[in-house]
Each structure stands twice: as structure tokens, then as C-alpha cells.
Enzyme design. Sequence first.
Site, PDB file in Angstrom:
ATOM      1  CG  ASP A  78      45.160  51.844  49.075  1.00 46.54           C
ATOM      2  OD1 ASP A  78      46.348  51.902  48.714  1.00 46.54           O
ATOM      3  OD2 ASP A  78      44.471  50.809  48.978  1.00 46.54           O
ATOM      4  CD1 TRP A 121      42.543  47.237  44.664  1.00 43.30           C
ATOM      5  CD2 TRP A 121      42.701  45.992  46.517  1.00 43.30           C
ATOM      6  NE1 TRP A 121      43.217  46.079  44.343  1.00 43.30           N
ATOM      7  CE2 TRP A 121      43.325  45.300  45.455  1.00 43.30           C
ATOM      8  CE3 TRP A 121      42.669  45.394  47.780  1.00 43.30           C
ATOM      9  CZ2 TRP A 121      43.914  44.037  45.617  1.00 43.30           C
ATOM     10  CZ3 TRP A 121      43.254  44.147  47.940  1.00 43.30           C
ATOM     11  CH2 TRP A 121      43.866  43.483  46.882  1.00 43.30           C
ATOM     12  CE  LYS A 181      49.689  46.885  43.386  1.00 42.35           C
ATOM     13  NZ  LYS A 181      48.982  45.721  42.876  1.00 42.35           N
TER      14      LYS A 181
END
Lengths: 409, 409
Positions: A209, A118, A234
Site C-alpha cells: 500500500d 492502515w 496525497k
Amino acid sequence: MPTREQVHNFAAGPSPLPTTVLEEAALGLLNYEETGMGICELSHRGKEFKAVIEGAEADLRALLSIPENYTILFTQGGGTGQFSAVLLNLLSAHRLANPVPAEEFKPPVVDYVVTGSWSSKAYSEAQRLSLPPFPSCPSFSEPRIAASTKSTNWTRLPSKEEYNFNKDAAYIYYCENETINGIEFPPKPEDDSAFPFDLVPEGVNLVADYSSSFISRPIPNIEKHAVIYAGAQKNLGPSGVTVLIIRNDLLVDTTQASKLGCVPPVPITYEWKILADNGSLYNTPPTFPIYVSALVLKHLISEKGGLQGLEKTNKAKAELLYQTLDDAESKGKVKLVVREKSARSWMNVTFTIEGEGQEKKFLEGAEKRGFRQLKGHRSVGGIRASIYNAVTLDSINLLCEYIKEFCGK
Amino acid sequence: MPTREQVHNFAAGPSPLPTTVLEEAALGLLNYEETGMGICELSHRGKEFKAVIEGAEADLRALLSIPENYTILFTQGGGTGQFSAVLLNLLSAHRLANPVPAEEFKPPVVDYVVTGSWSSKAYSEAQRLSLPPFPSCPSFSEPRIAASTKSTNWTRLPSKEEYNFNKDAAYIYYCENETINGIEFPPKPEDDSAFPFDLVPEGVNLVADYSSSFISRPIPNIEKHAVIYAGAQKNLGPSGVTVLIIRNDLLVDTTQASKLGCVPPVPITYEWKILADNGSLYNTPPTFPIYVSALVLKHLISEKGGLQGLEKTNKAKAELLYQTLDDAESKGKVKLVVREKSARSWMNVTFTIEGEGQEKKFLEGAEKRGFRQLKGHRSVGGIRASIYNAVTLDSINLLCEYIKEFCGK
């Protein structure tokens, strides 16, 4: 045909949600608080939905102890959208803070800590958006890698001496938990692989993030961050909503920056200021994902002991599963992907099953026992057990029993 | 405390959804097709959700008769997001079609038909994003107004002779139905206020914002459009998902265009090609809003007679309500906002109640009868009855009875 109780869902995201929350949401879908209308059928500007979104904001602020000088926003586009928005807004903020004539302006460095899939994608997006708009022009920014563990295939985190931050950077970017690779910055500063907050040059904006570890435990040094963001799907709620926590001085008018020149244009839905000025209601928000997130926050506070309770449970879950896998590894049956123990994610536990045909056998046996969505990401392979907030210690116990059984006790 | 049956929801968006669809979604929220997991808890890349999104695409293609050379995409960011994405992608497409050296490239004109609040906003966004990135550079494009009815306060549509399209425009943009003002292009080409498809210069891309009239009746001349888009939260589903219908040649690699120069950079989530290459699953999509939209599409096809059935019902609903309001206007009790009859929206019926204090009285009486969300948009005031697909003819009948009663039969 299984019931919810017979299934243990280890999905990496979208991920399991608490059953009681989904039961309440199912009622709200048809008739929200006896209005005669469902939550998806109410105006986002009406008093009912305003109470939902303001409640979610207040609960999140309390849960994470977010300081008063930060604004909480709910938006769309996921973490991937913020890969772009971070660069666009922070270059505008940097430009407004440096209002020299365009010909004197030097495009700033932006520093990326790259520790997995990511953060690699975030860095690539900064490169894409920074391309010179005309061949005669400079780039909008110079994306740099301030540290990377690519050479060791994301199986560890950088050690302190590997970081190389630029004191003039417009920002420093890192991904707290790499969902795909299962690697996470440990919270204790004494761990060598902890994020080196002390190395961040004074005045440089720090961006994190937090998509896949959001509200799973306290955020270390929250006040040292400029921006923290997370996709909801999540630990927080259904997919379709992204949460932003932004220090107020970074809510800047990007059109004003565009008029000064030397910055890329910012699509209006990605301007943080316009979202903030409109209480996250500049355009129609994803009302249902926000509603369910609001219910989850209430549930975590009232039923799960808040962030301290979550931290305790999540620690116990991760320790149990990693211990079981370490034992299995010592017998040569499995191999943990992340080699550096302190860098192992509490949320995404990645491992491989050793031996020809064994992975398939493992997954088939798992399926029979009601374990779902254990297959690793297609870019990494193997097994990934994602053990977010809504995954219970009971489910982990059952998974550990199965691993032991599979490996021969 | 009212039940769903006692309430008539005239919300402008998010809007009412069919009760049977919400009942099915409530079950799917807890246990989707007996998987033991809810729809929000399933991977967007798993077989269950893939079947949902592919089913929605196929049903939408059938419902609207979308030609094979168009791609259907589901994305985030709403219509407002597409204000930006339209400019960004179509400038890239134009640049790739004109791969001359940067110094020879002339920024294209982009033509806007401005007929209300939303097309005004789309035009403003094109202006924002087109600002020269450096003072020494040209603008990225030249947004022009090809027709406007602002001077008559959006109470009518342009007549044929008012349009002034540029044959070299990168695209022409219009908004089919202006939700706030209640004005819509009539479908019959013989109406003077119909959209002048015959005036669109050959080879110029035509873009339509269909957010608030999507799947309410057939789209005239669908094959003459380059791009059609719509936020879901009016006729299709919950807020949080946007539908795009894009002619395949416009799915272009915007990074390639950036490398040629003279175009604004495109945030990756707003690049149509990357969405298309990944079947709308480049990053995690808003799975619940897509799921409910898929259920709504099935419901419209199997229960509502498809697009022909919807057209017939929606026409009857609009005619009944406008006739009632015309009668009331002739008695001096109400005033319709849109003065040109053929330009009156089938979806958003806007009017004012004449006389001091009468509007408040009207709304109070409406509330007592179970009519909800009738207050006009804050920028226009008055009353707005939005009568999307899920609003029944029975609800319209009751509203008309009340209007007659209020005005004195």
C-alpha cells in the site's frame, strides 16, 4: 480573506495540488481543449478522455519506471477498497494456480506486516472476508501477522529478525508509509528498518500500500512486488481515484476461481482482470479525478524534475523539518512521535507540543500565519504536518521559523 | 473552435452540466469560499466539506421528498458497484432476519425484472456472486427472472400479467430507465407498462436502479422502495459518485451476518451500514464530484423550479422530440427503437436512420450544427439523444429542426 499564496496547506489528504494544474483544470471544466464541452461532460469512451487516461498511464509508467509486465489501472474505492480487492483477487489467483479438487484444497495463509493504523485495518479486512461462509466449511484464508510494532505503539518499524514470513503464503502485505502514525520504510537496504525484501520467500506475492508516499521518491525493488496500489489524494490528484500497478499474471478471472470453489466471491468492480481487459473503463470511471491526476503527472515530469527531482526536494523538506523538531525536542518543547529516526516518514511528520495548553496555542499561532490543517489524526492527537509533493520548501521554511519562534530561539 | 453556447451535448453519461454550476466549481477549485484552498485540497472531515455533503443530503431529501426513515449515502463504484452491493447487503439483512441455525437456513430467491442491458448485467452479477463457495455448499441465493422482455429485444416493457414475483424473495430488483435501450417505466399507474407496485408481495424489499432518470421527475411510490440508487453522472453531477437511498432497517452489520453463516462476505466499502454510521465518510469520499453535485442540487432547486419544474421541462422536451421522430418515422426516414410509446424514456431517445449510408450522413450534419455525442451505444447502434436535466429545450428545438430538415419537410 486569504489568497492561495497566503496559505500553507499541510493536509494529510485530500491534499494540496499545484496551482498551475488547478488553473488548467478550471479551464478544462468549462471547455476542454476547445471542444465546447467540459472534461466532466465528455464520454469516458470518447477520443478526448481516452487520450487523457492513456497519457496518464504512459506518464506514470515513465515516472516510476514500471516494467512492461505490469498493468496500470485506475479505479474507485480508495485504499480501503483495495484492502478487500487484494485478498479477493490474490486468493482467486492462488486457487487457479492450485486447481486441485475442493476437498483437497487447503486455505492459504496470508501474511500481514502491521506497522500502524492502515495496515491494521487491512489485516482486519482480511479477517472479515475470510470467515467460513458456512459453519461446516473452512475459512477462505488464514490471515497472519508476520511482524507487528503495535506493542511499541507504532513508534518504530520491525527489525529484520522480527519478521516471520510463511513460505506458502498466498501473499505478504505491507504499508510503505503509515499516514496517521508518520512512519515509513526507509529506502536504503542497509537501514535496519528497511523492508526486508531478501526475506520474502521466493514465489510469494508481495503487496504494498503506497497510498501516502506514491510518486514522492522511487519505489525500491518495484520488480519484487506483485501489486502496488495508492489512493490519489496525497501526491497525485483529487480524491476519488485509486491507482493499481499489478503484475500481469495476477489479472485472473475470479469467476473461474469461484467455479473451482474455496474462494470468496469477488464483486465485479473489484476484479482487476475485468478492469484491465477494459482499459480501466469497464464501468464509468471518475473522469475528473483522473484528468487532474494526468495534469499533475505532466507537471511533475516537466516542472519538477521527475522522480529524481521530487526525491531531492522531498528529502530536503523532511530533513529540514525533522532537524528543527529534533532541536525543539532537545529543548523540551515538542516531542516527535516516531522514535526511530530512520523510520520517520518523509510525508507525514507527527509530533506533540509539550505542556498544558501549548498545543492549542501552537495551532492558533499557526492559523494566524496561514498554516492550515496541521491538527493530528483524531486517533493519535498532536500535530501532523503532511508535506506531500505540492507543499513547497518555502512553506516548510516558514513552518520551521514558526516552530523555532514558538519554542524560543 | 466552438464555445459552450455553440455546442449541444447529447451525451449519455458523463453528461452536460449547467454552465453556471461549472463556473462556480472552477472558482471553488482554486479558492473555496475564500479559504485560500481549493475544494479538492480540503480535508473531507473538515467543517467546509462537511457543510457541502450535509447540504447536498438535505437538498436531495427536500427535492425528492425522501421520507425520514431513509438514509442518503454518497459512495463510489457506480451503479455497477451497487449491482454487487444490493445482493450482498440484502442477503445479510435477510439472514439476520432469519437467524435459524445454518443447517436449517434455505438460500432465498432474489427476483430480477430484466428490461434491458443494465438490469441484465445486474442479474448476471447476482448469479456470479451467488455461486456455491464450496462444492458441498448451497448457493448463496437463487437469482430468478421475474419478468423479461429480452425476446422482444427490449423494445417494450412487460405487461402486468407477465410478472411473476416470489413472495419469499429477499428482494425484487428493477431498473427504472434503461440508458442504452431508451426504455423507462411510465409514472402513471394506469399505463399498462407502469411498474406493478401492487403486485409486489407484502414485506418483500423493492430495489430500483434510478441511475439515468434520477431527479428528472418525481419517483412514484418512493415509500414502497427498500433501496433506490443512482450514479451521479447523468442528471446530478460528474462521474465518480453514487447516491444511495436506503430504508434504515436495511443498514445491517454484514459481519454479524457472516458469523451466522450462509451469506457471501461483504467488502467493507460496500457495506451500507458502515457508510451510514460514518455519514458517508468511512473512507475518503470523491470530494469534487460530491461538491459539484451539491451545486447542481442548489441550481435545480433555485433556478429550475425543483422537481415539478424539471418534470414539466423534461416532459416538454421528450414530447417534442418523440413527436418529431414519429413524424419522421411515418415518412420512412427514421425508426424509433422502443415500439411501445408509453415505455419510451424521457432521458434517452433511441432511433435509427433508415437507408444505406444515411446514418453517417445524419451524424456528419449533426456535428456541423454543433450536436455532439449522438452516436448510439455500441451494443445497439443507431442514434441516441440523451436529454438529461442540463439539456435545454432550445437544444431540443434545434435538434428537431435538423431532423425535419434531414428528412425533408
